[in-house]
Design an enzyme around this catalytic site. Structure first.
Site, mmCIF file in Angstrom:
data_model
loop_
_atom_site.group_PDB
_atom_site.id
_atom_site.type_symbol
_atom_site.label_atom_id
_atom_site.label_comp_id
_atom_site.label_asym_id
_atom_site.label_seq_id
_atom_site.Cartn_x
_atom_site.Cartn_y
_atom_site.Cartn_z
ATOM 1 N N LYS A 211 -2.806 6.342 1.585
ATOM 2 C CA LYS A 211 -2.655 7.120 2.616
ATOM 3 C C LYS A 211 -1.669 8.571 2.639
ATOM 4 O O LYS A 211 -0.458 7.865 2.545
ATOM 5 C CB LYS A 211 -2.409 5.642 2.949
ATOM 6 C CG LYS A 211 -3.017 5.407 4.878
ATOM 7 C CD LYS A 211 -2.253 4.926 5.779
ATOM 8 C CE LYS A 211 -2.406 4.689 7.065
ATOM 9 N NZ LYS A 211 -3.888 5.483 8.230
ATOM 10 N N ARG B 170 0.636 -1.252 -0.294
ATOM 11 C CA ARG B 170 -0.026 -0.426 0.102
ATOM 12 C C ARG B 170 1.258 1.269 0.095
ATOM 13 O O ARG B 170 0.448 2.519 -0.707
ATOM 14 C CB ARG B 170 -0.937 -0.020 0.940
ATOM 15 C CG ARG B 170 -2.320 1.060 0.858
ATOM 16 C CD ARG B 170 -3.171 0.401 2.386
ATOM 17 N NE ARG B 170 -2.591 1.211 3.869
ATOM 18 C CZ ARG B 170 -3.507 0.828 4.441
ATOM 19 N NH1 ARG B 170 -4.631 0.300 4.301
ATOM 20 N NH2 ARG B 170 -2.765 0.674 5.889
ATOM 21 N N GLU C 1 -16.288 5.960 4.544
ATOM 22 C CA GLU C 1 -15.114 5.821 5.419
ATOM 23 C C GLU C 1 -15.196 6.710 7.417
ATOM 24 O O GLU C 1 -15.855 7.751 6.924
ATOM 25 C CB GLU C 1 -14.433 5.126 5.283
ATOM 26 C CG GLU C 1 -12.976 5.779 4.732
ATOM 27 C CD GLU C 1 -11.771 5.932 4.745
ATOM 28 O OE1 GLU C 1 -11.356 4.444 5.248
ATOM 29 O OE2 GLU C 1 -11.205 6.214 3.611
#
Ligand code: PLP
Ligand code: COI
Length: 339
Positions: free
Chosen positions: A183, A80, A219
């Site tokens: 992220k 990620r 989220e």
């Protein structure tokens, strides 16, 4: 063992002995450096300071009752990190480099790995930043990848006790075709103001809806969302949420427990029909939710069980923790054991 009250640790910065760093220059990653300094020295025109070239990860290391040290699903964090770097045009730390630095920082800070059973862990914070100078809006030519570590407790002060969350519709953490799926620091900058307001209004965190149509659940600020209805685990499928490694693990556990798993758009109105809801992530683990208030409409959704977590959330939480701390067989092969 250290003179640390492991059971009372907050989720916060904790000074430890060492961090590890590596620089990308002239198109190649250099050798790994070990540092005991808490600061870095960077160029005043570094792109991380001006144009948000910054990506980070969050991962946990556990000490089991058997004395073994376990790292949970590190390859997923490493991959990620690569996707995040790729998304904002930064050099990607190779998986082997990530692994080497991760093992070094764990070994060097071994005395800060909390004992089992107290809800604490050694948290690793890998980050990549653009360190090369640019004044025009362009990617840097130099990067730094580093990992620091520190013991942490639960993200929300409630721990595994249910929290209240607030649906916000007047702020978005990311744009429909933006960077929500990776992220990067900018997403979190955009979440600070609504999160601060929610805290002042008595909530632990915010629940964002999708930024295009404003009607699906996306989220929470620092975590994914899931709901349980009957024997089904339901979690949003959205291009603007971070693909959570915890959520991915919970889906596998739910399926393994014989539950149906649905990953799809989730209308806000569906909150009415859920038996249990929660936030999930590395820091949040599972944070059960007892009340969701839609700030715009004032509508309230309340859940389960006189302020305690529901039975399925509890089972998922115990299974996940059990695997991470080596109490339950790791049949999915999620842990890397450091002897
Ligand atoms: N969503 C956001 C916005 C996050 O910051 C995090 C934390 O990393 C998560 C979800 C949960 O992801 P993971 O389970 O991989 O930690
Ligand atoms: C994590 O769960 O590790 C996170 O990074 C979430 C938050 C602290 C930003």
């Amino acid at each position: 063992m250290e003179n640390i009250d492991w059971g009372k640790l907050p989720f916060g910065y904790f000074k430890t002995d060492y961090n590890v760093r590596c620089y990308y220059r002239n198109g190649a990653w250099g050798t790994v450096e070990i540092s005991s300094s808490e600061t870095i020295n960077i160029h005043i025109a570094a792109t991380c300071l001006h144009y948000g070239q910054e990506a980070f990860e969050g991962m946990k290391v556990f000490r089991g009752k058997d004395g073994k040290i376990r790292v949970f699903r590190w390859e997923e964090n490493a991959k990620r990190m690569q996707r995040s770097c790729d998304g904002i045009m930064m050099a990607q730390p190779p998986l082997e480099l990530f692994k080497e630095m991760m093992l070094k920082v764990i070994k060097l800070n071994e005395r800060f790995i909390p004992p089992p059973g107290l809800g604490a862990a050694l948290y690793l914070r890998p980050l990549t930043i653009g360190t090369g100078p640019q004044v025009g809006v362009k990617p840097a030519e130099e990067y730094m990848f580093m990992i620091f570590a520190g013991p942490v407790g639960p993200y929300f002060k409630e721990g595994f006790n249910p929290v209240n969350v607030q649906i916000v519709r007047d702020y978005d953490r990311t744009a429909p075709h933006g960077t929500g799926h990776i992220k990067v620091g900018g997403n979190y900058a955009a979440s600070l103001r609504p999160a601060d307001r929610a805290k002042k209004e008595g909530f632990s965190t915010v629940l964002f809806v999708d930024s295009k149509e404003n009607k699906y659940i996306d989220e929470a600020g620092p975590a994914n969302f899931f709901g349980i209805r009957g024997n089904t685990y339901i979690t949003p499928d959205s291009k603007t949420i971070l693909p959570s490694i915890t959520n991915m693990s919970l889906r596998a556990l739910a399926e393994d427990m014989g539950m149906k798993v649905e990953q799809r758009h989730v209308l806000v109105e569906e909150l009415e029909g859920f038996d249990e809801v929660g936030a999930c992530g590395t820091a949040a683990v599972i944070s059960p939710i007892k009340k969701i208030v839609d700030r715009q409409t004032g509508k309230e959704y309340t859940y389960c069980c006189n302020g305690t977590a529901g039975p399925i959330s509890t089972k998922l939480f115990k299974t996940l923790k059990g695997i991470q701390e080596g109490e339950i067989e790791d049949k999915f092969g999620w842990n890397m054991i450091i002897e």
